[in-house]
Design an enzyme around this catalytic site. Structure first.
Site, PDB file in Angstrom:
ATOM      1  NE  ARG A 107       8.333  13.910  52.745  1.00 38.75           N
ATOM      2  CZ  ARG A 107       9.599  13.570  52.456  1.00 38.75           C
ATOM      3  NH1 ARG A 107      10.086  13.775  51.243  1.00 38.75           N
ATOM      4  NH2 ARG A 107      10.367  13.025  53.370  1.00 38.75           N
ATOM      5  CG  HIS A 152      14.084  15.599  55.875  1.00 40.94           C
ATOM      6  ND1 HIS A 152      13.166  15.453  54.861  1.00 40.94           N
ATOM      7  CD2 HIS A 152      15.295  15.540  55.263  1.00 40.94           C
ATOM      8  CE1 HIS A 152      13.784  15.337  53.701  1.00 40.94           C
ATOM      9  NE2 HIS A 152      15.087  15.389  53.928  1.00 40.94           N
ATOM     10  CD  GLU A 197      16.705  10.247  51.558  1.00 39.76           C
ATOM     11  OE1 GLU A 197      17.765  10.684  52.043  1.00 39.76           O
ATOM     12  OE2 GLU A 197      16.376  10.413  50.381  1.00 39.76           O
ATOM     13  CG  ASN A 333      12.733  10.250  49.430  1.00 37.52           C
ATOM     14  OD1 ASN A 333      11.532  10.436  49.267  1.00 37.52           O
ATOM     15  ND2 ASN A 333      13.391  10.782  50.440  1.00 37.52           N
ATOM     16  CE1 TYR A 335      16.358  13.429  44.267  1.00 39.03           C
ATOM     17  CE2 TYR A 335      16.293  11.964  46.159  1.00 39.03           C
ATOM     18  CZ  TYR A 335      15.959  13.164  45.554  1.00 39.03           C
ATOM     19  OH  TYR A 335      15.210  14.092  46.242  1.00 39.03           O
ATOM     20  CD  GLU A 403      13.488  13.733  49.302  1.00 38.73           C
ATOM     21  OE1 GLU A 403      14.585  13.658  48.703  1.00 38.73           O
ATOM     22  OE2 GLU A 403      13.396  13.886  50.527  1.00 38.73           O
TER      23      GLU A 403
END
Length: 509
Positions: A107, A152, A197, A333, A335, A403
């Site tokens: 990606r 992005h 995002e 995504n 984290y 991600e």
């Protein structure tokens, strides 16, 4: 002598019990676990973070080119993405790394200003078009599937100067750009991510330039991002899907918000709805539109503050219909996990009006979650709970983990903390899959070290270490690359597997 009141002790015990129980559940089975048939593995990067060549071959200035060249500088060590990992010139080495790992897909993002230097489709930059054609063709030569992100973070600076994502015309600017990309690359690209995002796109003050307009500009941006996504999806449906037969979705960043105690369940839900619900709800809920808690809270706060109407812009019925259902999958995504609460200490904590004042919660990371060498935390049960919530609340959409990765501030290729992180998060994902979550692929962030936005080059997420000092930008596989390669080769998660780095990764069978 340290004294702790009963209430504080109770909350602490609740947190520790939740962590212990969740961790025990996720780590109970240490036997190798097989991934579903057809499950895909890949890695990811973005244009500004790795390409470099910021002003060559016809590329114009993006907002990040502009930000990083400010005087005085605003980022750590005055870092810029001017050269980054030099992938504009080293893309063949990047593809070689994909082959070494055995990736199913890669990606990457297209730089809007490398394709359309004016920001508009009046001029297509041939050198930029050739670069992405060459990258795509090089990947396909080795059966690596290209997955492309259209946006992005690197908006054309020329568009930023006329309002950027707060200008309602941006949805047309973006959809025009999307059409060009579909036309140029859609014969070979079958997976498209419109916007990466959106929450970070709208809330990074230093990137958007609207630092003093929190609670206004960020909400305008959120609406326009969603409408832009919806228009791009509609264009693909109407003009390209029949001939290209691809898939289009969006990429949302989503953290898990764990209530500090039973009385904070509502606070945790509010945090989730403000942070990522504002983007997933308009697309994947049965009703569409922003979450009700956002609409009610912001309308009430706006009235208290003397505004004649809500600071949250309204979608028209046509816009609700445009955005609702406008994705073939949910890109995710993930984290971080945060402990969340709300009490009287929040009064006056945030500037008013502002996004955080509207959300009205406090979040924190317990000290025992933190790693001395990293900003990352290893809280796999939060990942599991997030995936479960999406399954239960939003109709179990096809979910792509776009991600997930570990940020290390330390140099070196023996990255045991990152290996441990991947083991635990893949294990948590398998738990969610085993319970019915429709998760179809996993993407490790990142293929290589890169420019990590506000932290510049201090943060290192790469499976491959990049030598930024030699002038040659050598890419060297870390221990995590060997681990990830084994997962892709065997299609099994073996948390007891210990990589052997004595054999060059390119020579492994």
């Amino acid at each position: 002598m340290l004294t702790i009141d009963i209430g504080t002790m109770r909350n602490l015990l609740l947190i520790l019990c939740a962590i212990a129980l969740s961790t025990a559940e996720l780590q109970e089975d240490t036997q190798p676990r097989k991934f579903p048939d057809g499950f895909l593995f890949g890695s990811a990067t973005s244009a500004y973070q790795i390409e470099g060549a910021w002003n060559v071959d016809g590329k114009s200035e993006s907002i990040w080119d502009h930000i990083t060249h400010r005087i005085p500088c605003v980022l750590s060590n005055c870092d810029t993405g001017d050269v980054a990992a030099n992938s504009y010139y080293l893309y063949k080495r990047d593809v070689e790394m994909m082959r070494e790992l055995g990736l199913d897909f890669y990606r990457f993002s297209i730089s809007w200003t490398r394709i359309l230097p004016t920001g508009f489709p009046d001029k297509i930059n041939e050198a930029g078009k050739n670069y992405y054609n060459n990258l795509i063709d090089e990947m396909l030569k080795y059966n690596i599937t290209p997955m492309v992100t259209l946006y992005h973070g690197d908006l054309p600076q020329k568009l930023q100067q006329i309002g950027g994502w707060t200008n309602p015309e941006v949805s047309n600017w973006f959809s025009d750009y999307a059409r060009v990309a579909f036309e140029l690359f859609g014969d070979r690209v079958k997976y498209w991510f419109t916007i990466n995002e959106p929450k970070e796109t709208c809330n990074q003050d230093f990137a958007t330039g609207f630092k003093d307009l929190s609670g206004i500009a960020d909400y305008l941006c959120a609406k326009h991002v969603l409408v832009a996504h919806g228009k791009a999806y509609e264009i693909y449906n109407n003009e390209f899907r029949a001939s290209q037969n691809g898939n289009v979705g969006i990429v949302l960043s989503a953290m898990w918000y764990e209530p500090e105690s039973d009385k904070d369940i509502e606070a945790a839900e509010d945090a989730a709805m403000f942070e990522w619900g504002q983007f997933i709800h308009p697309i994947f809920s049965e009703t569409g539109d922003f979450p009700n808690i956002m609409k009610e809270r912001i309308a009430n706060r706006s009235a208290e503050q003397g505004f004649p109407s809500s600071r949250l812009p309204k979608f028209s019925p046509e816009e609700v219909a445009l955005v609702k259902g406008s994705a073939d999958f949910c890109g995710l995504n993930h984290y971080y996990t945060f402990i969340t609460y709300r009490n009287e200490s929040i009064n006056g904590l945030y500037e008013s009006p502002s996004y955080h004042d509207d959300m009205n919660v406090i979040t924190y990371t317990p000290n025992d979650w933190k790693n001395t060498e990293s900003a990352s935390t290893n809280v796999p049960w939060g990942f599991y709970k997030l995936l479960t919530k999406i399954r239960n609340d939003y109709g179990n959409p096809p979910t792509y983990i776009t991600e997930n990765g570990f940020d290390s501030m330390a140099d070196g290729i023996v990255d045991d903390n990152r290996v441990s992180y991947y083991k635990s998060y893949l294990n948590a994902m398998l738990d969610a899959i085993s319970e019915g979550s429709d998760i179809r692929l996993y993407t490790a962030w990142s293929l290589m070290d890169n420019f990590e936005w506000g932290t510049g080059y201090k943060s290192k997420y790469g499976l491959y270490e990049v030598n930024y000092t030699s002038g040659k930008f050598e890419r060297v596989p870390r221990k995590s690359a060997y681990f990830y390669r084994n997962v892709l080769k065997t299609r099994v998660l073996d948390i007891n597997f210990e990589p052997d780095m004595s054999v060059p990764i390119c020579e492994e069978n």
